[in-house]
Each structure stands twice: as C-alpha cells, then as structure tokens.
Design an enzyme around this catalytic site. Structure first.
Site, short mmCIF file in Angstrom:
data_model
loop_
_atom_site.label_atom_id
_atom_site.label_comp_id
_atom_site.label_asym_id
_atom_site.label_seq_id
_atom_site.Cartn_x
_atom_site.Cartn_y
_atom_site.Cartn_z
N ASP A 96 0.84 -1.19 0.00
CA ASP A 96 0.00 0.00 0.00
C ASP A 96 0.88 1.24 0.00
O ASP A 96 2.10 1.15 0.10
CB ASP A 96 -0.97 -0.02 1.18
CG ASP A 96 -0.26 -0.06 2.53
OD1 ASP A 96 0.97 0.13 2.56
OD2 ASP A 96 -0.93 -0.30 3.54
N ASP A 132 -8.15 -7.29 1.04
CA ASP A 132 -7.14 -7.50 2.08
C ASP A 132 -7.67 -6.98 3.40
O ASP A 132 -8.53 -6.10 3.42
CB ASP A 132 -5.83 -6.78 1.75
CG ASP A 132 -5.88 -5.32 2.19
OD1 ASP A 132 -5.32 -4.99 3.26
OD2 ASP A 132 -6.52 -4.48 1.50
N CYS A 171 -13.73 -28.15 8.82
CA CYS A 171 -12.49 -27.58 8.27
C CYS A 171 -11.40 -28.64 8.21
O CYS A 171 -11.26 -29.46 9.13
CB CYS A 171 -12.04 -26.41 9.14
SG CYS A 171 -10.54 -25.59 8.55
N CYS A 201 -8.07 -27.75 7.72
CA CYS A 201 -6.77 -27.09 7.85
C CYS A 201 -5.89 -27.85 8.84
O CYS A 201 -6.35 -28.72 9.59
CB CYS A 201 -6.94 -25.64 8.27
SG CYS A 201 -7.30 -25.38 10.03
N CYS A 229 -7.16 -27.70 12.50
CA CYS A 229 -8.35 -28.50 12.81
C CYS A 229 -8.10 -30.00 12.69
O CYS A 229 -8.77 -30.80 13.33
CB CYS A 229 -9.50 -28.06 11.91
SG CYS A 229 -10.12 -26.41 12.31
N HIS A 260 -5.70 -21.11 11.13
CA HIS A 260 -7.08 -21.50 10.84
C HIS A 260 -7.86 -20.36 10.18
O HIS A 260 -8.56 -20.57 9.18
CB HIS A 260 -7.81 -21.92 12.12
CG HIS A 260 -9.29 -22.05 11.91
ND1 HIS A 260 -9.86 -23.15 11.30
CD2 HIS A 260 -10.31 -21.18 12.18
CE1 HIS A 260 -11.17 -22.97 11.21
NE2 HIS A 260 -11.46 -21.78 11.74
#
Length: 378
Positions: free
Chosen positions: A93, A267, A305, A307, A310, A336
C-alpha cells in the site's frame, strides 16, 4: 504492463467476476483474499505456511517498512521477495492510510503530508514522489498510488477537495513511478459515500490508464449497507479489463458481498488480529476459543475444516495455549482463520463458475448465522 487481468467468466446469477491476475511473480485466480504482512511478515506465520494454505499473494505496508528497517535495507537485500523469502506476488500500500490513522499531528498540503513518526515522534514528510520511491525500492509486484483517506463521515465540501487532491497526487505518482516494466501501479478511487464524487474520482483516475484500480475509503466505520451501496454504483465505473481491489475488507460476509459486486481483490488484518485474541471464524459463525466453556471441548475449532489446526489440535488445547499467552496458540488460530478465508474464496470462485453465487451466499449466511437477529459479526 507488469500487471494484466484476464476475465474468465461472469456469474449469470449475480454478475460476479471470475478472473486471473498475472504478475511478475505468478498468476492467481480472483476473487482473492490477500493476507496482510505489515512488516514483511504475516504475524506468526512463515512464508512456507502461507504457501501451504494456498495464499498466492500477500500485502506489505510501505509506511511501516519505511520506518523499520528502511527501504534502503530491503532494496540492498534484493527487494521484499528476497528479503522475506516469499516467491509469490506482493502488493504494497502507499502508506497514506497509516499517515492519516496513526498520526494525530498531521498537516496536509499540496506537496504532501507533514506528520510525526508514531514510534519516535520524529517529524516526517510523505509525498506522492516519496511514496513511489519507497515502493520502487521495496520491489513489490503491485504498488498503490498515494492518496488521502478521509475519515467517515466527512462533509461533501471537504470530500470534494480531497478527491481533487487525490487525483492530482495520482498524476504525480505516475510521473514518479520508475519501474513500470516490473511493478504495476494501481490508482485509488475515493469519494466517501457520495456518488457524484465517486464518479468524479473514477473518471479522473481511469483517464490516467492505471493497470488496476482500488476502491478506498470504505470499511472505515460506515455501516455495511452503506459500503454495499457505494460498491453498487462505484464498481461499474471501473474498466472491465482491469483488476478491482477493495481495500481493508476481510469479514466473510463482506468478501461474498464484495465479490457479488464485481470486486476481484481484498485484504484485511482482521483474521490475524482477532486470532491473537482467541477469536476464530468457523462454518457455523464466530467462536471465541478462550471462553471457559471450551476448557474440556476436545473437538477441532471447526469440524467442517480440513486445515492443519483443525486436523491436529482441539479447542481445549488451543484455549489453554491462548489463555497462557503461548505463541503457538496464536499461530494455530491465525493459521485457521487465514485458511478459512482462502477456502471461502475458493468456494466463491467455484460458485461463480457454476452460476450460483447468490445461492451460495444464502446458504453460507444461513449456516454462519448472519441471518439471525442480533447476529455477532467481527
């Protein structure tokens, strides 16, 4: 151009766009959520973990890297990619938002902004040319023009002057940009909640032919319905053949609603910030894992989930770590949350392919709990 956009499909049900952004460090499908790595690191995550969870692009912050370690050091290291060992795309940015949000003592003039370093109190000056020099030194694939980000709400007269100043600064950014062959510079549409000013800003900036456009000045305190209304009349003003980036948005509902309105890139620090407070995004809504009721809960954060967190760790264990201020606990909740949003965007893209994003939104909102009275958001 260093940055190009390929429109693959438009959802017949909603008008959402499925596309692909091509950068010097790879391509990625859109709509896409970009994790924020303010100081050349996504807090508690390694670049390898980000790659593992499917993040093709991250965002870093010009203002903070200018102060620490300094753009000259990053440039000497070979640029941000080499400095932080990241092989994917990077967006930086302009630093404008931090100047206006972190410094109470600031003076805006035509040349730029005088303000104080929020760490040391040192007097600093940031101009469009300086913002371009810093970002050229950092070497990100996508750079942002230096703009003024007014507060919400702001009077129409003030906002009009701000929009006109931002347009003049955008021209100076284009003139000061030294690496258009390998760094794409995006313009930023401002104008607050005022349709006439958004139209003026879009008209000014699209005439300058930036390779991409951001919509700024949203997610700054306005209600969600105001943000969606602004997107409804602003997104159609932007070129179909270039990427559209909504700055600072990262809640699940806003990612879906923004995608439905033609936004390609998002974002936000939200998923990493709330993770450090023990708050997790799940398919059934917000879960505050530090709460006492999870002390003996040996289920994963989200049973839907897949991931790393998890698949391997329980709510009880993560609660223990977070309550004990153990860094590993923050790493697990951060992993997560980022995985959750990246997976959500994959689901959004799949729904666009199948012309059912409106149906997906309804199903997701129902399961997440957004349709319930007094539903808790982030």
């Amino acid at each position: 151009m260093a940055i190009t956009y390929e429109l693959i499909k438009t959802c017949k049900q909603t008008g959402a766009r499925l596309g692909k952004v091509h950068t010097p460090h790879g391509s990625f499908e859109t709509p896409m959520f970009m994790p924020v790595g303010t100081l050349a690191t996504v807090k508690t995550m390694s670049p390898e973990e980000l790659e593992q969870m499917g993040a093709p692009i991250i965002l870093s912050n010009t203002y903070h890297l200018w102060l620490r370690p300094g753009e000259d050091i990053v440039e000497e290291a070979g640029g941000l990619h080499s400095f932080m060992n990241w092989n994917g795309s990077i967006l930086t940015d302009s630093g404008g938002f931090q100047v206006f949000s972190l410094s109470d003592l600031r003076q805006i003039e035509e040349e730029g902004v005088h303000f104080r370093n929020h760490i040391s109190g040192e007097k600093l000056f940031l101009s469009p040319e300086k913002a371009m020099h810093i970002q050229n030194s950092l070497g990100a694939d996508i750079m942002m023009a230096f703009d003024e980000c007014p507060p919400y709400p702001a009077e129409h007269d003030y906002m009009k002057k701000s929009v006109e100043r931002t347009s003049r600064w955008a021209e100076r950014c284009l003139e000061g940009h030294q690496r258009p062959h390998d760094q794409g510079l995006f313009g930023i549409i401002q104008g607050g909640e005022y349709e006439d000013l958004r139209r003026q800003s879009a008209r000014d900036l699209t005439s300058m032919d930036f390779p991409g456009y951001a919509i700024g000045g949203l997610s700054v305190g306005e209600p969600k319905d105001v943000m969606n209304r602004v997107l409804d009349f602003t997104a159609p003003l932007l070129p179909d053949e270039k990427p559209r980036y909504l700055m600072g948005v990262g809640s699940p509902d806003s990612l879906i609603d923004g995608s439905m309105r033609g936004i390609d890139m998002f974002d936000c620090v939200l998923p990493t910030r709330i993770a450090r407070n023990g708050t997790c995004m799940t398919s059934n809504g917000r879960l505050v894992v530090r709460n006492a009721k999870f002390a003996r809960d040996f289920r994963p954060i989200d049973e839907n989930c897949d991931c790393h967190t998890c698949r391997n760790y329980s709510r009880a264990y993560i609660r223990h770590l977070v309550k004990s201020s153990e860094t590993f606990g923050f790493r697990l909740t951060t992993y997560h949350n980022l995985y959750f949003l990246l997976k959500l965007m994959r689901q959004v893209r799949e729904a666009i392919k199948e012309d059912r994003l409106g149906d997906f939104r309804e199903e997701f909102f129902e399961q997440y709990g957004f349709n319930k009275p007094n539903a808790k958001n982030f």
